[in-house]
Design an enzyme around this catalytic site. Structure first.
Site, PDB file in Angstrom:
ATOM      1  N   GLN A 317       0.900  -1.290   0.020  1.00  0.00           N
ATOM      2  CA  GLN A 317      -0.107   0.191  -0.149  1.00  0.00           C
ATOM      3  C   GLN A 317       0.934   1.262  -0.069  1.00  0.00           C
ATOM      4  OE1 GLN A 317      -0.186  -2.543   2.188  1.00  0.00           O
ATOM      5  NE2 GLN A 317      -2.173  -3.192   2.245  1.00  0.00           N
ATOM      6  N   GLN A 339      -1.923   0.510  -5.191  1.00  0.00           N
ATOM      7  CA  GLN A 339      -2.688   0.112  -4.376  1.00  0.00           C
ATOM      8  C   GLN A 339      -2.749   1.230  -3.214  1.00  0.00           C
ATOM      9  OE1 GLN A 339      -1.902  -3.855  -2.803  1.00  0.00           O
ATOM     10  NE2 GLN A 339      -3.511  -3.579  -0.982  1.00  0.00           N
ATOM     11  N   ASP A 340      -4.191   1.562  -2.684  1.00  0.00           N
ATOM     12  CA  ASP A 340      -4.471   2.402  -1.898  1.00  0.00           C
ATOM     13  C   ASP A 340      -3.771   3.883  -2.045  1.00  0.00           C
ATOM     14  OD1 ASP A 340      -5.553   0.384  -0.685  1.00  0.00           O
ATOM     15  OD2 ASP A 340      -4.491   0.401   1.185  1.00  0.00           O
ATOM     16  N   ASP A 361      -8.549  -1.063  -4.252  1.00  0.00           N
ATOM     17  CA  ASP A 361      -9.117  -0.407  -3.313  1.00  0.00           C
ATOM     18  C   ASP A 361      -8.369   1.220  -3.236  1.00  0.00           C
ATOM     19  OD1 ASP A 361     -10.103  -2.713  -2.475  1.00  0.00           O
ATOM     20  OD2 ASP A 361      -8.525  -3.206  -0.917  1.00  0.00           O
ATOM     21  N   ARG A 418     -15.551  -2.988  -2.647  1.00  0.00           N
ATOM     22  CA  ARG A 418     -15.733  -4.038  -1.624  1.00  0.00           C
ATOM     23  C   ARG A 418     -15.709  -3.268  -0.516  1.00  0.00           C
ATOM     24  NH1 ARG A 418     -10.277  -7.626  -1.406  1.00  0.00           N
ATOM     25  NH2 ARG A 418      -8.691  -5.703  -1.026  1.00  0.00           N
TER      26      ARG A 418
END
Length: 816
Positions: A317, A339-340, A361, A418
């Site tokens: 992340q 990511q992130d 995400d 999600r």
């Protein structure tokens, strides 16, 4: 006289006169008893003609091209002592004044009485008692602030630009010298009491300039933030010059009202970047930028974390931007990472335009955020979820993806999101979904939280990735009314940045330097503005209609009419095209005006027609799919018409052509329209001669097959700043004897973006961008120079997708 003919020698001579004689003239004015304005600075005199000289740029307020037209928008330009830069101070009583143009006789005016910071000023016919044309003068620095009586905002130069042609706007009054004006008498000596022009300028914004090359006050963004005093009660704007700033940026909780504004041509030109990752710093600690101060704003720049997740098997992340404060606004901002990428940790955040990319995400957190007309891109070839919402159960609103564009590298792989928390809340509405979306099940589970128990919904999405099934919960129209940008952001303090970019509810100094809305001229541009212009029904009566019978009555009458359409009007004979007659304006009221189950036709000889701000369509015939040859149901058909302006419309679910410009229809401008999910989008031709003159600009053509447009036998076709996306047959196709000029357009996944379909056609191109395109990008022959026929301004091609996704189609502030 055109703006390009400014004479710098005249400027130097005139400034010398002002510097040496201004104070003496002012003293004489007092002696002879002229009416003086209430001010502690050197006082201008009512009844005198002045140039308005900006204290920061030393440029003058200017009417472009010496226009006398109502609605001409004001700019700044090098001072020339010409009449289109001269304004008479006309007393209207109670220390309020008109600023009346010597050249046109019209007054400096705030369009539609707007109270929005960033609204561009125009000239308009002077009208007694009209508060949006009344100004007061307040001493400030070495000059005066010009304050609008209606809005309470000050005349300013947009973004504090020092360049000629920069827009003159209204903005929240501060002591910044972009809002300070010297009222200088003209070189002819027409006035008395001039304030001397300053020999030097100082600026609070100049003191907050960041430049990596050392030409600013600070070399790092953090240094400029550190220089802001704690507990500041007014907005502090930090301008950042183009460059790469490799640093960690933190806006402390003790410093609200900070604005970061990139001054480059596009958001990519100012890059704030670092490469911390969760492996060393933890997820939330890995961010490149931390926003902890309330009422933060940023515009025209990029936040990036360039840590490469493929270099590590854990701690991948890497956050680019961490928002942990309330009422934050990001306008035309890019957020880049893997990511992130973007953590909305708490508070309310509003993204207008801009671009967010990542892999997994990459929009996540427990705060509330609206992404309005934002491009969202899944960059991992195997796809992944865009969002991971951790919305608290007590919070009705999490993330809203509104009129976004969702794209990705591989078809059928990308998921909407999600639930990081069991009650995660996300709505994807009215967005354009590419084939990257996993159509069968675009939501997935996370850490024991099931997506079915989360609050995940869609509403009226379009594109190849849009469909409905049991795994894609849809809002009803009644429910959707509760899930709008304004509802998400209102909170208990009724915050509304959707129409006013960064309004604070606690202090008066609370807007960013750029506006989340645009105002629109009622004057046609392009070739529709030439050879006498296109005014529609302006010479006649204005009527408002809500029924089909009234719509037909006024739009087919022999007299001029402005027909305001304030409802969804259904055509009773399916597919019928209403024969609109000459001298008409058909305009939707806000976003409410619709003509459904039918269209419009302009027959031979029809002239001077404006069609604006409408939704037109719903005439599909499934039995005629995909060729659309049996039922000739067009959105707008024109046959040998002239002087037509088609502007800010959405064409949807039409059986044949969305727009058909036929049989030498000329002096036509088609601007700011949405045309997509269609076979035959925009056709031009049906003629053997080549006499037509057509301008096509700022249109969004998406998920289209043919006619995008096909330009057949047009003498002069000027296509600029259009956005073509997911086009399967061909893009801008010049045929017959067409001469076609393409400028600064953006082609994304387009087959044959621009080319000559016949050996007799000519095509020139400059400044356009092609992304993931195939086939011909062809220039051939000799075309023409559009600026020889009319004045226009090109937006950078890179900015076009965000601009047209935001502003094409009906706008709430048109027709109301």
């Amino acid at each position: 006289m055109p703006a390009t003919s400014r004479n710098p020698l005249r400027l130097l001579r005139k400034r010398h006169t002002a510097l040496t004689g201004g104070l003496v003239v002012a003293a004489v004015a007092v002696i002879i008893g002229s009416q003086m304005l209430p001010s502690s600075a050197a006082n201008p005199v009512a009844g005198t003609t002045y140039e308005l000289v900006n204290a920061k740029s030393s440029l003058c307020v200017d009417v472009p091209s010496a226009s006398r037209a109502a609605g001409a928008q004001l700019q700044q330009w090098g001072c020339t002592d010409d009449t289109w830069q001269q304004f008479k101070l006309v007393d209207q009583g109670s220390s309020q004044y008109w600023l009346q143009s010597t050249n046109s006789g019209q007054c400096v005016d705030v369009p539609s009485g707007s109270k929005t910071a960033g609204t561009r000023l125009q000239q308009w016919g002077c009208s007694a008692g009209q508060a949006n044309q009344l100004w007061t003068l307040t001493a400030s620095g070495t000059g005066h602030q010009l304050v609008n009586v209606n809005s309470g905002l000050c005349v300013s130069v947009k973004d504090g630009s020092t360049s000629s042609a920069a827009a003159i706007v209204q903005d929240t009054c501060t002591t910044n010298n972009r809002m300070q004006w010297t009222l200088a008498t003209t070189g002819s000596g027409a006035g008395s009491g001039a304030t001397p022009a300053p020999t030097t300028t100082t600026s609070s914004s100049a003191g907050n300039t960041v430049a990596a090359d050392g030409t600013g006050t600070y070399k790092t963004v953090q240094a400029a933030i550190d220089a802001v005093g704690e507990g500041n009660k007014s907005r502090v704007t930090i301008t950042i010059k183009p460059g790469t700033y490799r640093e960690i940026v933190t806006v402390p909780k003790t410093k609200p009202y900070i604005t970061l504004t990139g001054t480059g041509p596009a958001a990519k030109d100012v890059l704030i970047v670092n490469n911390h990752s969760a492996g060393a710093y933890g997820t939330s600690g890995s961010s490149t930028a931390f926003v902890n101060g309330t009422d933060f704003a940023a515009s025209n720049l990029t936040f990036s974390n360039d840590f490469d997740e493929s270099t590590s098997t854990s701690g991948q992340q890497a956050v680019a931007l961490d928002v942990n404060a309330d009422r934050a606004v990001f306008t035309n901002v890019r957020v880049l990472g893997d990511q992130d990428t973007l953590l909305i940790n708490s508070g309310r955040t509003y993204f207008r335009g801009g671009y967010v990319e990542g892999t997994v995400d990459f929009i996540f957190g427990g705060g509330t955020a609206v992404f309005d007309s934002t491009s969202i891109y899944e960059k991992r070839s195997t796809g992944g979820p865009l969002t991971a919402a951790k919305t608290d159960a007590a919070n009705k609103y999490g993330f809203l993806l509104y009129k976004t564009s969702i794209t990705g590298a591989t078809n059928n792989t990308t998921q909407f999101g999600r639930p990081w928390g069991a009650d995660g809340q996300v709505v994807v509405r009215e967005s354009t979904l590419s084939a990257t979306v996993k159509t069968a099940e675009p939501w997935t589970d996370m850490s024991g939280n099931t997506w079915e128990k989360a609050r995940f919904f869609e509403y009226r999405n379009t594109g190849a990735g849009a469909t409905t099934n049991s795994n894609r919960p849809q809002l009803t129209a009644t429910q959707a009314a509760e899930y709008t940008p304004a509802k998400y952001l209102a909170g208990s303090d009724s915050w509304n940045p959707v129409t006013t970019t960064a309004t604070s509810t606690t202090t008066a100094a609370a807007t960013t330097s750029s506006s989340a809305t645009k105002t629109w001229s009622n004057t046609a541009d392009g070739f529709a503005s030439t050879d006498g212009g296109t005014t529609g029904g302006a010479a006649g009566t204005t009527v408002t209609v809500k029924t089909y019978d009234d719509l037909v009555k006024y739009s087919t009458a022999t007299s001029p009419y402005v027909v305001k359409i304030a409802a969804s009007v259904k055509v009773p004979t399916y597919g019928y095209e209403i024969p609109v007659t000459s001298d008409k304006t058909l305009i939707g009221v806000g976003t409410s005006g619709k003509i459904l189950n039918g269209g419009i036709i302009l027959k031979a000889g029809v002239h001077n027609v404006i069609v604006r701000n409408l939704t037109i369509g719903e005439t599909e015939m499934t039995s005629d799919d995909p060729d659309d040859k049996e039922f000739d149901y067009d959105g707008i058909q024109m046959d040998t018409a002239n002087h037509i302006w088609i502007d800010h419309n959405t064409f949807t679910k039409i059986n044949d052509g969305m727009i058909d410009s036929r049989k030498d229809t000329t002096n036509l401008t088609v601007s700011w329209n949405r045309m997509g999910d269609h076979n035959k989008t925009f056709g031009i031709g049906w003629t053997d001669s080549a006499t037509a003159k057509i301008t096509i600009h700022h249109n969004w053509i998406f998920n289209s097959n043919q006619r995008n447009p096909s330009v057949d036998n047009v003498a002069r076709a000027h296509l600029y700043n259009n956005y073509l996306q997911n086009v399967t047959s061909y893009g801008n196709n010049a045929r017959g004897a067409t001469k076609m000029v393409v400028e600064n357009s953006y082609f994304e996944k387009v087959k044959d973006p621009y080319f000559a379909g016949d050996t007799t056609a000519s095509v020139s191109q400059s400044g356009s961008v092609c992304v993931s395109c195939t086939g011909r990008q062809q220039t051939v022959g000799t075309t023409f120079k559009p600026s020889d026929y009319y004045k226009y301004t090109l937006d950078p091609a890179a900015d076009v997708p965000s601009l047209v996704r935001t502003y094409a189609g009906p706008q709430a502030n048109i027709g109301s």
